[in-house]
Write a protein that holds these residues in place. Structure first.
Motif, PDB file in Angstrom:
ATOM      1  N   ASP A 135       7.138  -9.247  11.310  1.00 17.64           N
ATOM      2  CA  ASP A 135       7.016  -8.845  12.713  1.00 17.64           C
ATOM      3  C   ASP A 135       5.551  -8.945  13.110  1.00 17.64           C
ATOM      4  O   ASP A 135       4.675  -8.694  12.277  1.00 17.64           O
ATOM      5  N   ASP A 136       5.287  -9.308  14.361  1.00 17.02           N
ATOM      6  CA  ASP A 136       3.897  -9.452  14.785  1.00 17.02           C
ATOM      7  C   ASP A 136       3.292  -8.151  15.310  1.00 17.02           C
ATOM      8  O   ASP A 136       2.140  -8.128  15.723  1.00 17.02           O
ATOM      9  N   SER A 137       4.016  -7.046  15.243  1.00 18.06           N
ATOM     10  CA  SER A 137       3.511  -5.745  15.677  1.00 18.06           C
ATOM     11  C   SER A 137       3.141  -4.886  14.470  1.00 18.06           C
ATOM     12  O   SER A 137       4.030  -4.423  13.745  1.00 18.06           O
ATOM     13  N   PRO A 138       1.843  -4.640  14.254  1.00 16.52           N
ATOM     14  CA  PRO A 138       1.435  -3.787  13.126  1.00 16.52           C
ATOM     15  C   PRO A 138       2.039  -2.385  13.213  1.00 16.52           C
ATOM     16  O   PRO A 138       2.394  -1.799  12.191  1.00 16.52           O
ATOM     17  N   THR A 139       2.190  -1.862  14.416  1.00 12.14           N
ATOM     18  CA  THR A 139       2.776  -0.534  14.602  1.00 12.14           C
ATOM     19  C   THR A 139       4.221  -0.515  14.126  1.00 12.14           C
ATOM     20  O   THR A 139       4.646   0.402  13.417  1.00 12.14           O
ATOM     21  N   PHE A 140       4.998  -1.533  14.516  1.00  8.39           N
ATOM     22  CA  PHE A 140       6.389  -1.597  14.091  1.00  8.39           C
ATOM     23  C   PHE A 140       6.475  -1.796  12.576  1.00  8.39           C
ATOM     24  O   PHE A 140       7.304  -1.165  11.914  1.00  8.39           O
ATOM     25  N   LEU A 141       5.649  -2.668  12.023  1.00  3.83           N
ATOM     26  CA  LEU A 141       5.678  -2.920  10.576  1.00  3.83           C
ATOM     27  C   LEU A 141       5.485  -1.617   9.798  1.00  3.83           C
ATOM     28  O   LEU A 141       6.215  -1.337   8.846  1.00  3.83           O
ATOM     29  N   ASP A 142       4.511  -0.825  10.209  1.00  2.00           N
ATOM     30  CA  ASP A 142       4.229   0.433   9.524  1.00  2.00           C
ATOM     31  C   ASP A 142       5.396   1.415   9.664  1.00  2.00           C
ATOM     32  O   ASP A 142       5.840   2.009   8.676  1.00  2.00           O
ATOM     33  N   ALA A 143       5.914   1.559  10.885  1.00  4.44           N
ATOM     34  CA  ALA A 143       7.023   2.487  11.118  1.00  4.44           C
ATOM     35  C   ALA A 143       8.284   2.055  10.371  1.00  4.44           C
ATOM     36  O   ALA A 143       8.972   2.884   9.760  1.00  4.44           O
ATOM     37  N   ALA A 144       8.602   0.765  10.411  1.00  5.52           N
ATOM     38  CA  ALA A 144       9.799   0.259   9.737  1.00  5.52           C
ATOM     39  C   ALA A 144       9.680   0.424   8.226  1.00  5.52           C
ATOM     40  O   ALA A 144      10.653   0.821   7.566  1.00  5.52           O
ATOM     41  N   ARG A 145       8.508   0.133   7.678  1.00  5.57           N
ATOM     42  CA  ARG A 145       8.306   0.300   6.225  1.00  5.57           C
ATOM     43  C   ARG A 145       8.561   1.750   5.828  1.00  5.57           C
ATOM     44  O   ARG A 145       9.315   2.026   4.882  1.00  5.57           O
ATOM     45  N   ARG A 146       7.935   2.693   6.544  1.00  5.61           N
ATOM     46  CA  ARG A 146       8.089   4.112   6.192  1.00  5.61           C
ATOM     47  C   ARG A 146       9.545   4.552   6.309  1.00  5.61           C
ATOM     48  O   ARG A 146      10.075   5.215   5.413  1.00  5.61           O
ATOM     49  N   LEU A 147      10.216   4.170   7.403  1.00  4.96           N
ATOM     50  CA  LEU A 147      11.614   4.540   7.609  1.00  4.96           C
ATOM     51  C   LEU A 147      12.500   4.019   6.481  1.00  4.96           C
ATOM     52  O   LEU A 147      13.270   4.765   5.870  1.00  4.96           O
ATOM     53  N   LEU A 148      12.400   2.727   6.201  1.00  4.56           N
ATOM     54  CA  LEU A 148      13.271   2.115   5.198  1.00  4.56           C
ATOM     55  C   LEU A 148      12.986   2.637   3.792  1.00  4.56           C
ATOM     56  O   LEU A 148      13.917   2.867   3.010  1.00  4.56           O
ATOM     57  N   GLU A 149      11.725   2.834   3.459  1.00  5.59           N
ATOM     58  CA  GLU A 149      11.400   3.370   2.134  1.00  5.59           C
ATOM     59  C   GLU A 149      11.946   4.782   1.963  1.00  5.59           C
ATOM     60  O   GLU A 149      12.428   5.139   0.885  1.00  5.59           O
ATOM     61  N   GLN A 150      11.901   5.596   3.017  1.00  2.78           N
ATOM     62  CA  GLN A 150      12.478   6.943   2.954  1.00  2.78           C
ATOM     63  C   GLN A 150      13.980   6.896   2.725  1.00  2.78           C
ATOM     64  O   GLN A 150      14.558   7.829   2.185  1.00  2.78           O
ATOM     65  N   GLN A 151      14.602   5.781   3.135  1.00  3.99           N
ATOM     66  CA  GLN A 151      16.054   5.636   3.006  1.00  3.99           C
ATOM     67  C   GLN A 151      16.463   4.830   1.776  1.00  3.99           C
ATOM     68  O   GLN A 151      17.614   4.440   1.651  1.00  3.99           O
ATOM     69  N   GLY A 152      15.532   4.569   0.868  1.00  6.55           N
ATOM     70  CA  GLY A 152      15.858   3.935  -0.401  1.00  6.55           C
ATOM     71  C   GLY A 152      15.726   2.428  -0.458  1.00  6.55           C
ATOM     72  O   GLY A 152      16.112   1.814  -1.452  1.00  6.55           O
ATOM     73  N   VAL A 153      15.186   1.803   0.585  1.00  4.36           N
ATOM     74  CA  VAL A 153      14.963   0.353   0.563  1.00  4.36           C
ATOM     75  C   VAL A 153      13.575   0.102  -0.025  1.00  4.36           C
ATOM     76  O   VAL A 153      12.603   0.739   0.375  1.00  4.36           O
ATOM     77  N   VAL A 154      13.492  -0.830  -0.956  1.00  6.16           N
ATOM     78  CA  VAL A 154      12.209  -1.210  -1.529  1.00  6.16           C
ATOM     79  C   VAL A 154      11.597  -2.271  -0.619  1.00  6.16           C
ATOM     80  O   VAL A 154      12.094  -3.393  -0.547  1.00  6.16           O
ATOM     81  N   VAL A 155      10.542  -1.909   0.104  1.00  2.00           N
ATOM     82  CA  VAL A 155       9.854  -2.864   0.970  1.00  2.00           C
ATOM     83  C   VAL A 155       8.754  -3.514   0.135  1.00  2.00           C
ATOM     84  O   VAL A 155       7.768  -2.879  -0.200  1.00  2.00           O
ATOM     85  N   VAL A 156       8.959  -4.789  -0.217  1.00  2.88           N
ATOM     86  CA  VAL A 156       8.019  -5.483  -1.098  1.00  2.88           C
ATOM     87  C   VAL A 156       6.737  -5.884  -0.385  1.00  2.88           C
ATOM     88  O   VAL A 156       5.691  -6.014  -1.002  1.00  2.88           O
ATOM     89  N   ASP A 157       6.821  -6.078   0.956  1.00  2.00           N
ATOM     90  CA  ASP A 157       5.637  -6.438   1.730  1.00  2.00           C
ATOM     91  C   ASP A 157       6.016  -6.487   3.205  1.00  2.00           C
ATOM     92  O   ASP A 157       7.200  -6.499   3.561  1.00  2.00           O
ATOM     93  N   THR A 158       4.987  -6.529   4.039  1.00  2.00           N
ATOM     94  CA  THR A 158       5.157  -6.765   5.469  1.00  2.00           C
ATOM     95  C   THR A 158       4.174  -7.861   5.857  1.00  2.00           C
ATOM     96  O   THR A 158       3.044  -7.873   5.379  1.00  2.00           O
ATOM     97  N   VAL A 159       4.626  -8.782   6.696  1.00  2.00           N
ATOM     98  CA  VAL A 159       3.775  -9.888   7.153  1.00  2.00           C
ATOM     99  C   VAL A 159       4.005 -10.106   8.642  1.00  2.00           C
ATOM    100  O   VAL A 159       5.013  -9.666   9.195  1.00  2.00           O
ATOM    101  N   SER A 160       3.067 -10.840   9.274  1.00  2.00           N
ATOM    102  CA  SER A 160       3.143 -10.966  10.729  1.00  2.00           C
ATOM    103  C   SER A 160       3.353 -12.382  11.249  1.00  2.00           C
ATOM    104  O   SER A 160       3.396 -12.588  12.453  1.00  2.00           O
ATOM    105  N   ASN A 161       3.505 -13.370  10.342  1.00  2.00           N
ATOM    106  CA  ASN A 161       3.697 -14.743  10.827  1.00  2.00           C
ATOM    107  C   ASN A 161       4.513 -15.565   9.839  1.00  2.00           C
ATOM    108  O   ASN A 161       4.756 -15.148   8.704  1.00  2.00           O
ATOM    109  N   THR A 162       4.913 -16.732  10.306  1.00  2.00           N
ATOM    110  CA  THR A 162       5.780 -17.617   9.539  1.00  2.00           C
ATOM    111  C   THR A 162       5.141 -18.071   8.226  1.00  2.00           C
ATOM    112  O   THR A 162       5.785 -18.046   7.171  1.00  2.00           O
TER     113      THR A 162
END
Length: 144
Positions: free
Chosen positions: A17-44
């Protein structure tokens, strides 16, 4: 490189996602729910490189990546030897994107406001139960 073995019910996820705010929020949400977020990136380019390096089970891809298209990224990832599951995400309503989603190789779509580990797992279950019919996950009700 250390290879992580996927655990049942705990998908390894990359968020694009190209939004750093969304990347941070989504990572925290999903990790709290048991998803392993291996990384976040902003471009193809970073997404393609990270998929090759980390081999996530699922990739959440924003349909609008600034000047780039999440739909095009989904197509490129589908050309890989062992393509990961791609779930398209957006702030746009699903009905506004239904035609584009149905012809993409993505396993489905989740609105950013409804993003959750449960929504991801449901689409992955649909994909595993309906191999080769990714459009079914898009058009069927999600049991709200």
């Amino acid at each position: 490189m250390e290879v992580m073995v996927p655990q049942p019910g705990h998908p390894r996820c990359l968020i694009v996602d190209d939004s750093p705010t969304f990347l941070d929020a989504a990572r925290r949400l999903l990790e709290q729910q048991g998803v392993v977020v291996v990384d976040t990136v902003s471009n193809t380019a970073d997404a393609i490189r990270t998929v090759a390096e980390l081999q996530p089970d699922v990739i959440l891809v924003d349909v609008e990546l600034g000047p780039e298209s999440g739909f095009e990224l989904a197509e490129r990832l589908d050309d890989e030897a062992h393509p990961p599951a791609v779930i398209l995400i957006s702030t746009h309503a699903e009905q506004d994107l239904t035609e584009l989603i149905s012809v993409s190789p993505a396993v489905g779509f989740v609105s950013k406001t409804e993003l959750s580990a449960g929504a991801i797992r449901e689409l992955l279950r649909d994909r595993d139960g309906n191999e080769g019919d990714h459009a079914a996950a898009v058009s069927e009700p999600r049991g709200r």
